[in-house]
Each structure stands twice: as structure tokens, then as C-alpha cells.
Design an enzyme around this catalytic site. Structure first.
Site, PDB file in Angstrom:
ATOM      1  N   ASP A 134      21.902 204.764   5.564  1.00  0.00           N
ATOM      2  CA  ASP A 134      21.286 205.586   6.608  1.00  0.00           C
ATOM      3  C   ASP A 134      22.339 205.983   7.641  1.00  0.00           C
ATOM      4  O   ASP A 134      23.362 205.313   7.787  1.00  0.00           O
ATOM      5  CB  ASP A 134      20.180 204.797   7.332  1.00  0.00           C
ATOM      6  CG  ASP A 134      19.059 204.397   6.384  1.00  0.00           C
ATOM      7  OD1 ASP A 134      18.907 205.050   5.343  1.00  0.00           O
ATOM      8  OD2 ASP A 134      18.359 203.421   6.710  1.00  0.00           O
TER       9      ASP A 134
HETATM   10  N1  URA Z   1      18.383 199.656   3.664  1.00  0.00           N
HETATM   11  C1  URA Z   1      18.086 200.377   4.748  1.00  0.00           C
HETATM   12  O1  URA Z   1      17.004 200.274   5.298  1.00  0.00           O
HETATM   13  N2  URA Z   1      19.014 201.228   5.212  1.00  0.00           N
HETATM   14  C2  URA Z   1      20.241 201.372   4.656  1.00  0.00           C
HETATM   15  O2  URA Z   1      21.059 202.158   5.132  1.00  0.00           O
HETATM   16  C3  URA Z   1      20.538 200.587   3.535  1.00  0.00           C
HETATM   17  C4  URA Z   1      19.586 199.738   3.049  1.00  0.00           C
END
Ligand code: URA
Length: 239
Positions: A102
Site C-alpha cells: 500500500d
Molecule cells: N497488507 C496490507 O494491509 N497492506 C500492505 O501493504 C501489505 C500487506
């Protein structure tokens, strides 16, 4: 591969520029002036010099990147920085990220142009473990460990596979989570399912690839020889 194509692939110049270099006598193959762009280069044996510089052909590129917050895992984004604002990409290289983090997640991200490697590492059938450090808004409990171990309902058609949660009792908002899947926002959604919100998230490892302390945020490096062996192992395993 043809010599003119080899020059383009190694240095990023165009085919017509490559032809010009050959015409101008700026290209040597095994100490002899190259005359023919159609000459078939054997990349493992021939020593090719252009402008006096040795060229080596690397079919695939592999980087470990320490992703900072604020950039997206995409090749282009109209609004935000992308990981390629940090990792320079020659248009010929076709680099992409192995899976995604993310925008507000930090940590280990692999970047390559090797589709088979990426596919094998991400394939759900491979169960490659990914470990994250998360800061929760509330302390973790023993029940949370059990809930993660049993798999959690996070609003998808199936519950998650069992995952590992661990923490130190002296600091129970600092948790380590290992998952073997790669669902959208999986760590945040699993945390939410046990009543916790993720305030900070960092990926520490992906299979045998580990984020080391000496790679600063925003920096990248090429795979080490040891990591190149892992690449062969992942590519060698058939699904
Ligand atoms: N899980 C998440 O919630 N976000 C990420 O960036 C990676 C794994």
C-alpha cells in the site's frame, strides 16, 4: 542475438544509432572492428566494446528496494510518486514490482523484469511467507494469536489461511505477522478482524528475501549472488 540489437539492449540506444556506431568504427568484437550489424553475438563468449566500454548483456534485472511511505507500486501515477521515482528505469527494461505494498506501507519490495520469477514468488500455490511488523492501536492478546492461527473472516468468499502473530508482552502493540497469501490490504483487514487498527506497517521479508538494516529507506540495490541462487530455486520449482 544480432550485434546491432545487442548494442541497443545493453546501452539503450536505438537500432539506427547502433548501426551508426558500427559504421563509425566505434564497436569492436573480440578486438576486431565490427563491420556487420547482423553478426551473431554469443553473449557468454564474445567481448563487445562500444566507445571503448565493455558491454554485458543481462537478460533480467533484480532489485531489492526499501520502499518508503508515499509512493505507489505502479509504473505510472498522475498524482503520486511511484517506486520508479526512486528506482530508475531504462524504457527497455520493463521493470515492475513483485506484488504490491500500500502507499502508506514501508519495507521490502522486489523489483524485476522477470515475469516467471515474479509469478512463482506470488503464486498462492507456493505459500511464500511474508512477514510484517505492524504497530497496532491496541495491545495484542493471546486470543489474537489463536484467531490468526485459525484463519480469519475478512469479508472475502473464504477465510484467510492460518497466519502467525507474535509480540513481546513488554510491548504488545508492536506485532509481527506472517501470512502466506497476498490478498488486498490483508494485514490491515486481518488486524481489523480482531478489533485492531494498523497505525504503521512495514514488510520485513518475503520468502528467503530479507530487508537488511543497511538498506536505507528509498534505496535499492541489485540482488546478491546468494539471492540470485534463490531466483534459480524459485524458477526451478514447477507449480
Ligand atoms: N497488507 C496490507 O494491509 N497492506 C500492505 O501493504 C501489505 C500487506
Amino acid at each position: 542475438m544480432r550485434l546491432d540489437k545487442f548494442l541497443c539492449e545493453c546501452s539503450g540506444i536505438t537500432r539506427s544509432e547502433a548501426k551508426k556506431k558500427i559504421k563509425q568504427g566505434l564497436v569492436k568484437v573480440n578486438d576486431a572492428l565490427a563491420k556487420d550489424g547482423a553478426y551473431k553475438v554469443d553473449a557468454s563468449r564474445d567481448n563487445v566494446l562500444m566507445d571503448g566500454v565493455h558491454l554485458s548483456y543481462q537478460e533480467y534485472i533484480y532489485y531489492v528496494f526499501h520502499k518508503p511511505k508515499g509512493c505507489v507500486c505502479a509504473n505510472y501515477d498522475a498524482l503520486h510518486d511511484t517506486v520508479f521515482s526512486y528506482v530508475p528505469m531504462n524504457p527497455k527494461e520493463d521493470l515492475f514490482t513483485v506484488g504490491r505494498l500500500d502507499m502508506d506501507t514501508e519495507g521490502l519490495l522486489l523489483i524485476t523484469n522477470d515475469g516467471e520469477f515474479s509469478h512463482n514468488l506470488l503464486s498462492p500455490k507456493k505459500h511464500v511467507d511474508k512477514t510484517y511488523f505492524a504497530l497496532w492501536d491496541k495491545p495484542a492478546t493471546e486470543e489474537d494469536i489463536k484467531a490468526f492461527e485459525s484463519g480469519l473472516e475478512i469479508g472475502d468468499d473464504k477465510p484467510t489461511k492460518p497466519a502467525k502473530l507474535s509480540f513481546d508482552k513488554s510491548n504488545p502493540t508492536n506485532v509481527f505477522i506472517t501470512i502466506s497469501e497476498g490478498r488486498f490490504h490483508q494485514v490491515k483487514r486481518m488486524s481489523h478482524a480482531v478489533g485492531k487498527e494498523v497505525l504503521y506497517l512495514k514488510r520485513l521479508s518475503m520468502g528467503q528475501f530479507i530487508l537488511e538494516d543497511n538498506l536505507a529507506l528509498g534505496e535499492y540495490r541489485e540482488f546478491t549472488d546468494k539471492e540470485m541462487k534463490y531466483v534459480k530455486e524459485y524458477k526451478g520449482r514447477h507449480l
